[in-house]
Design an enzyme around this catalytic site. Structure first.
Site, PDB file in Angstrom:
ATOM      1  N   SER A 142      57.789  -8.292  83.741  1.00 43.30           N
ATOM      2  CA  SER A 142      57.034  -9.541  83.897  1.00 43.30           C
ATOM      3  C   SER A 142      55.610  -9.234  84.317  1.00 43.30           C
ATOM      4  O   SER A 142      55.348  -8.233  85.006  1.00 43.30           O
ATOM      5  CB  SER A 142      57.707 -10.381  84.988  1.00 43.30           C
ATOM      6  OG  SER A 142      56.847 -11.414  85.432  1.00 43.30           O
TER       7      SER A 142
ATOM      8  N   ASP B 113      77.150 -11.209  79.046  1.00 46.80           N
ATOM      9  CA  ASP B 113      76.604 -12.203  79.965  1.00 46.80           C
ATOM     10  C   ASP B 113      77.684 -12.539  80.983  1.00 46.80           C
ATOM     11  O   ASP B 113      78.875 -12.490  80.658  1.00 46.80           O
ATOM     12  CB  ASP B 113      76.216 -13.472  79.185  1.00 46.80           C
ATOM     13  CG  ASP B 113      75.041 -14.199  79.812  1.00 46.80           C
ATOM     14  OD1 ASP B 113      73.967 -14.273  79.186  1.00 46.80           O
ATOM     15  OD2 ASP B 113      75.191 -14.707  80.951  1.00 46.80           O
TER      16      ASP B 113
ATOM     17  N   PHE C 261      54.314 -12.536  79.717  1.00 39.97           N
ATOM     18  CA  PHE C 261      53.492 -13.519  80.419  1.00 39.97           C
ATOM     19  C   PHE C 261      54.308 -14.813  80.543  1.00 39.97           C
ATOM     20  O   PHE C 261      55.357 -14.770  81.178  1.00 39.97           O
ATOM     21  CB  PHE C 261      52.098 -13.580  79.776  1.00 39.97           C
ATOM     22  CG  PHE C 261      51.270 -12.411  80.283  1.00 39.97           C
ATOM     23  CD1 PHE C 261      51.545 -11.108  79.859  1.00 39.97           C
ATOM     24  CD2 PHE C 261      50.330 -12.573  81.281  1.00 39.97           C
ATOM     25  CE1 PHE C 261      50.882 -10.006  80.398  1.00 39.97           C
ATOM     26  CE2 PHE C 261      49.658 -11.485  81.821  1.00 39.97           C
ATOM     27  CZ  PHE C 261      49.930 -10.201  81.390  1.00 39.97           C
TER      28      PHE C 261
ATOM     29  N   TYR D   6      61.682 -11.314  94.104  1.00 34.54           N
ATOM     30  CA  TYR D   6      61.879 -11.287  92.650  1.00 34.54           C
ATOM     31  C   TYR D   6      60.887 -10.312  92.002  1.00 34.54           C
ATOM     32  O   TYR D   6      61.264  -9.443  91.201  1.00 34.54           O
ATOM     33  CB  TYR D   6      61.710 -12.695  92.056  1.00 34.54           C
ATOM     34  CG  TYR D   6      61.364 -12.658  90.591  1.00 34.54           C
ATOM     35  CD1 TYR D   6      62.325 -12.337  89.638  1.00 34.54           C
ATOM     36  CD2 TYR D   6      60.057 -12.899  90.151  1.00 34.54           C
ATOM     37  CE1 TYR D   6      61.992 -12.259  88.295  1.00 34.54           C
ATOM     38  CE2 TYR D   6      59.723 -12.818  88.819  1.00 34.54           C
ATOM     39  CZ  TYR D   6      60.697 -12.504  87.893  1.00 34.54           C
ATOM     40  OH  TYR D   6      60.349 -12.418  86.575  1.00 34.54           O
TER      41      TYR D   6
ATOM     42  N   LYS E  29      61.267  -6.426  89.909  1.00 32.48           N
ATOM     43  CA  LYS E  29      60.705  -5.995  88.608  1.00 32.48           C
ATOM     44  C   LYS E  29      59.927  -4.693  88.792  1.00 32.48           C
ATOM     45  O   LYS E  29      60.058  -3.765  87.987  1.00 32.48           O
ATOM     46  CB  LYS E  29      59.814  -7.091  88.017  1.00 32.48           C
ATOM     47  CG  LYS E  29      60.546  -8.349  87.593  1.00 32.48           C
ATOM     48  CD  LYS E  29      61.525  -8.093  86.450  1.00 32.48           C
ATOM     49  CE  LYS E  29      62.242  -9.353  85.974  1.00 32.48           C
ATOM     50  NZ  LYS E  29      63.357  -9.096  85.065  1.00 32.48           N
TER      51      LYS E  29
HETATM   52  N1  UFG Z   1      52.635 -25.741  87.825  1.00 32.97           N
HETATM   53  C1  UFG Z   1      52.333 -27.032  88.195  1.00 32.97           C
HETATM   54  N2  UFG Z   1      53.369 -27.885  88.469  1.00 32.97           N
HETATM   55  C2  UFG Z   1      54.674 -27.502  88.423  1.00 32.97           C
HETATM   56  C3  UFG Z   1      54.970 -26.160  88.063  1.00 32.97           C
HETATM   57  C4  UFG Z   1      53.925 -25.314  87.761  1.00 32.97           C
HETATM   58  O1  UFG Z   1      51.171 -27.427  88.263  1.00 32.97           O
HETATM   59  O2  UFG Z   1      55.544 -28.328  88.707  1.00 32.97           O
HETATM   60  C5  UFG Z   1      51.545 -24.839  87.494  1.00 32.97           C
HETATM   61  C6  UFG Z   1      51.456 -23.605  88.363  1.00 32.97           C
HETATM   62  O3  UFG Z   1      50.717 -23.882  89.519  1.00 32.97           O
HETATM   63  C7  UFG Z   1      50.782 -22.609  87.422  1.00 32.97           C
HETATM   64  C8  UFG Z   1      51.307 -23.021  86.044  1.00 32.97           C
HETATM   65  O4  UFG Z   1      51.760 -24.358  86.177  1.00 32.97           O
HETATM   66  O5  UFG Z   1      49.394 -22.791  87.437  1.00 32.97           O
HETATM   67  C9  UFG Z   1      52.445 -22.161  85.542  1.00 32.97           C
HETATM   68  O6  UFG Z   1      53.478 -22.129  86.511  1.00 32.97           O
HETATM   69  P1  UFG Z   1      54.891 -21.463  86.183  1.00 32.97           P
HETATM   70  O7  UFG Z   1      55.752 -21.573  87.384  1.00 32.97           O
HETATM   71  O8  UFG Z   1      55.412 -22.016  84.905  1.00 32.97           O
HETATM   72  O9  UFG Z   1      54.515 -19.944  85.855  1.00 32.97           O
HETATM   73  P2  UFG Z   1      53.899 -18.829  86.822  1.00 32.97           P
HETATM   74  O10 UFG Z   1      52.839 -18.166  86.013  1.00 32.97           O
HETATM   75  O11 UFG Z   1      53.511 -19.320  88.136  1.00 32.97           O
HETATM   76  O12 UFG Z   1      55.173 -17.910  87.039  1.00 32.97           O
HETATM   77  C10 UFG Z   1      55.507 -17.032  86.025  1.00 32.97           C
HETATM   78  C11 UFG Z   1      56.997 -16.695  86.034  1.00 32.97           C
HETATM   79  C12 UFG Z   1      57.368 -15.934  87.257  1.00 32.97           C
HETATM   80  C13 UFG Z   1      56.427 -14.814  87.492  1.00 32.97           C
HETATM   81  C14 UFG Z   1      55.000 -15.296  87.490  1.00 32.97           C
HETATM   82  C15 UFG Z   1      53.974 -14.229  87.637  1.00 32.97           C
HETATM   83  O13 UFG Z   1      57.771 -17.853  86.011  1.00 32.97           O
HETATM   84  O14 UFG Z   1      58.646 -15.395  87.033  1.00 32.97           O
HETATM   85  O15 UFG Z   1      54.751 -15.910  86.235  1.00 32.97           O
HETATM   86  O16 UFG Z   1      54.010 -13.415  86.504  1.00 32.97           O
HETATM   87  F1  UFG Z   1      56.692 -14.255  88.689  1.00 32.97           F
END
Ligand code: UFG
Length: 337
Positions: free
Chosen positions: A124, A31, A177, A148, A152
């Site tokens: 991812s 790391d 996921f 990003y 990937k």
């Molecule tokens: N969300 C909110 N409020 C917040 C943050 C997130 O409502 O403050 C919602 C988002 O809109 C989404 C859900 O919570 O509906 C999950 O959001 P995340 O950011 O936790 O996760 P994502 O699925 O958007 O993103 C993840 C990974 C990314 C990747 C993406 C697509 O974090 O690295 O999946 O695979 F790119």
């Protein structure tokens, strides 16, 4: 097996390191501690009941990576290390491409030179792009909407090309996921540097009083309650998926691609409610506009991993919240510096 775990001090890497050791493997962490803390190491050692070898190396540094692999005696590399913030990648694309692609390239070159045959890659669900239907299947085409995500997609392609050229190389592309949760001890968990981007650490920081409220990004999606739905899986299940993939690479030639998810989506509102049950109090939320780039729904078809790895992500949303809360309430400010 003696295994090099890049990014082994990070969130998923640390949980996987513990499970590798528990399965009888010898795991060596590499790391650069740019996004992780050294104080995770003694906690891992306490949980593992033994000392863990840690090497501080920037994997984009080709000679340093070569030296690390040359005298390591490794049979496999699990490559977690990488930059992963979508928004930051839009601001700093060059940093993202050079870091994420550079580390994979220098690892692959060193592995080829020293005959290390197995590579497990942290991919991812982001590689399914924004127009994929659900549930998402491994054979879907890949694309991305931000640097990003492109790193990937590109790293997957680099690994496929490397495996064509070198038939002795065995690669697992693991498409995660939404990993959440923490080790049941409450001593290791997710500790994002800076302001978190992801839902679960934000909810946890609201619950512990580090943040005032959670913004729910959109309640007008075409989902049952209008909020976005994702496939959250417990980090301990995800770690077990790595151990299973590594075992399977003993017999699977070439490149194998496996979705790691539960196959069941959970909405933002459902997650907030589950977390309120876990921490014992309501959480302040506010409806905000949709976040650019977000899709309504993302969830896996996990049947290939179930059939080929004998792996299932079985822990429930309530377990994910209880374990996250134990970690966050025991460590309100994350790991000590
Ligand atoms: N969300 C909110 N409020 C917040 C943050 C997130 O409502 O403050 C919602 C988002 O809109 C989404 C859900 O919570 O509906 C999950 O959001 P995340 O950011 O936790 O996760 P994502 O699925 O958007 O993103 C993840 C990974 C990314 C990747 C993406 C697509 O974090 O690295 O999946 O695979 F790119």
């Amino acid at each position: 097996m003696r295994i090099l775990v890049s990014g082994g001090a990070g969130y998923i890497g640390s949980h996987t390191t513990l499970q590798l050791i528990a399965s009888g493997h010898d795991a060596v962490i590499v790391d650069d501690f740019s996004r992780s803390k050294r104080s995770v190491v003694p906690r891992l050692e306490a949980l593992a009941g033994r000392s863990i070898e840690v090497r501080e190396v920037d994997l984009t540094h080709v000679p340093a990576t070569e030296a690390l692999v040359a005298d390591g005696g490794f049979e496999a590399v699990i490559h977690f290390a990488g930059l992963k913030a979508v928004g930051e990648s839009v601001e700093k694309p060059i940093e993202y491409y050079s870091n994420n692609l550079g580390s994979t390239l220098s690892l692959l070159a060193a592995m080829r030179r020293h005959g290390v045959p197995k590579f497990v890659f942290s991919s991812s669900a982001t590689v399914y792009g924004e127009n994929a239907s659900v549930p998402m299947k491994e054979e879907f085409p890949t694309s991305a909407t931000n640097p990003y995500g492109w790193t990937k997609v590109m790293q997957e392609q680099i690994l496929r090309d490397a495996a064509v050229a070198d038939p002795s190389l065995r690669v697992a592309l693991l498409r995660y996921f939404n990993p959440v949760g923490a080790h049941a001890s409450g001593t290791i968990g997710e500790d994002p540097s800076g302001i978190p981007n992801n839902l679960m650490p934000l909810i946890a920081q609201v619950a512990v009083g580090r943040r005032q409220k959670l913004l729910i990004y959109g309640d007008d999606y075409p989902t049952p309650d209008g909020t976005g739905r994702r496939d959250y899986l417990h980090v301990e299940d995800l770690a077990a998926g790595h151990v299973a993939a590594l075992d399977r690479l003993g017999t699977a030639p070439g490149v194998s691609t496996w979705n790691l998810g539960t196959g069941t989506p959970t909405s933002v509102k459902e997650m907030v409610d589950a977390f309120a049950r876990a921490c014992g109090h309501e959480l302040p939320v506010e409806i905000a506009p949709r976040r650019p780039g977000d899709v309504a729904e993302s969830y896996a078809d996990p049947s290939r991993a179930e059939a080929e790895l004998g792996w299932r992500a079985g822990r429930t949303i309530d377990q994910m919240c209880v374990d996250t809360w134990r970690w966050q309430s025991n460590n309100p400010d994350g790991y000590p510096a």
